[in-house]
Motif scaffolding. Sequence first.
Motif, PDB file in Angstrom:
ATOM      1  N   LYS A  79      19.841  -2.765   2.276  1.00  0.00           N
ATOM      2  CA  LYS A  79      19.840  -4.318   2.299  1.00  0.00           C
ATOM      3  C   LYS A  79      20.640  -4.381   1.019  1.00  0.00           C
ATOM      4  O   LYS A  79      21.050  -5.624   1.175  1.00  0.00           O
ATOM      5  CB  LYS A  79      18.560  -4.979   2.472  1.00  0.00           C
ATOM      6  CG  LYS A  79      17.554  -4.570   3.808  1.00  0.00           C
ATOM      7  CD  LYS A  79      15.809  -4.564   3.836  1.00  0.00           C
ATOM      8  CE  LYS A  79      15.236  -4.898   4.735  1.00  0.00           C
ATOM      9  NZ  LYS A  79      13.698  -5.252   4.365  1.00  0.00           N
ATOM     10  N   ASP A 138      18.418   4.176  12.160  1.00  0.00           N
ATOM     11  CA  ASP A 138      17.898   4.396  13.904  1.00  0.00           C
ATOM     12  C   ASP A 138      19.059   6.114  13.947  1.00  0.00           C
ATOM     13  O   ASP A 138      19.807   6.987  13.616  1.00  0.00           O
ATOM     14  CB  ASP A 138      20.286   3.564  14.557  1.00  0.00           C
ATOM     15  CG  ASP A 138      20.003   4.122  16.325  1.00  0.00           C
ATOM     16  OD1 ASP A 138      20.617   5.274  16.448  1.00  0.00           O
ATOM     17  OD2 ASP A 138      19.303   3.909  16.988  1.00  0.00           O
ATOM     18  N   GLN A 179      20.223  -4.148   9.971  1.00  0.00           N
ATOM     19  CA  GLN A 179      18.967  -4.054  10.910  1.00  0.00           C
ATOM     20  C   GLN A 179      18.641  -2.523  11.036  1.00  0.00           C
ATOM     21  O   GLN A 179      17.620  -2.716  11.872  1.00  0.00           O
ATOM     22  CB  GLN A 179      20.080  -4.386  12.710  1.00  0.00           C
ATOM     23  CG  GLN A 179      21.113  -5.666  12.470  1.00  0.00           C
ATOM     24  CD  GLN A 179      20.384  -6.728  12.385  1.00  0.00           C
ATOM     25  OE1 GLN A 179      19.233  -7.065  12.471  1.00  0.00           O
ATOM     26  NE2 GLN A 179      20.251  -8.105  11.310  1.00  0.00           N
ATOM     27  N   ASP A 205      23.068  -7.891   5.882  1.00  0.00           N
ATOM     28  CA  ASP A 205      23.444  -7.884   7.395  1.00  0.00           C
ATOM     29  C   ASP A 205      22.192  -6.460   8.129  1.00  0.00           C
ATOM     30  O   ASP A 205      22.612  -6.497   9.778  1.00  0.00           O
ATOM     31  CB  ASP A 205      24.202  -8.064   7.575  1.00  0.00           C
ATOM     32  CG  ASP A 205      25.335  -7.189   8.237  1.00  0.00           C
ATOM     33  OD1 ASP A 205      25.628  -5.435   7.415  1.00  0.00           O
ATOM     34  OD2 ASP A 205      26.099  -6.933   8.669  1.00  0.00           O
TER      35      ASP A 205
END
Length: 138
Positions: free
Chosen positions: A39, A49, A46, A44
């Motif tokens: 962060k 993954d 998100q 940005d």
Amino acid sequence: MLTLNRCMQALALCAAFAALPAAAETPQDILDGFTVEAKTEAPDFQGFDAERGKLFFNSTHGNDWSCATCHTSNPAASGKHAKTDKVIDPLAPAVNAERFTDLKKVNKWFKRNCGDVLDRECTSLEKGDVLTYLMAIQ
């Protein structure tokens, strides 16, 4: 009022607690730290993954090596260092409970291995994606 004897007992107790090893982190604790870093690096951000981590783990990045070169494409299995032939214990925390429980070791090995594979340090996003992938392996 504490007597000298009670003071000595209290000091001995404090010394005993200080000598205990620090509580081990969990893989989730390590991942949470990568989240904070990510962060900061990218406002940005998100989230991590597992699929992106798997792709990163198995791909070469400008060098001949990938993470899988030494750790195999199955991180639940033992690997072998490409140059030294030293056996490497499985990376997946589900099969190796010692993995990702010591932040100092995690940072040391990411720094060393990312240097070998990428010729640079990994970003927090890359580390978090790889750890998310490794944590998903059962």
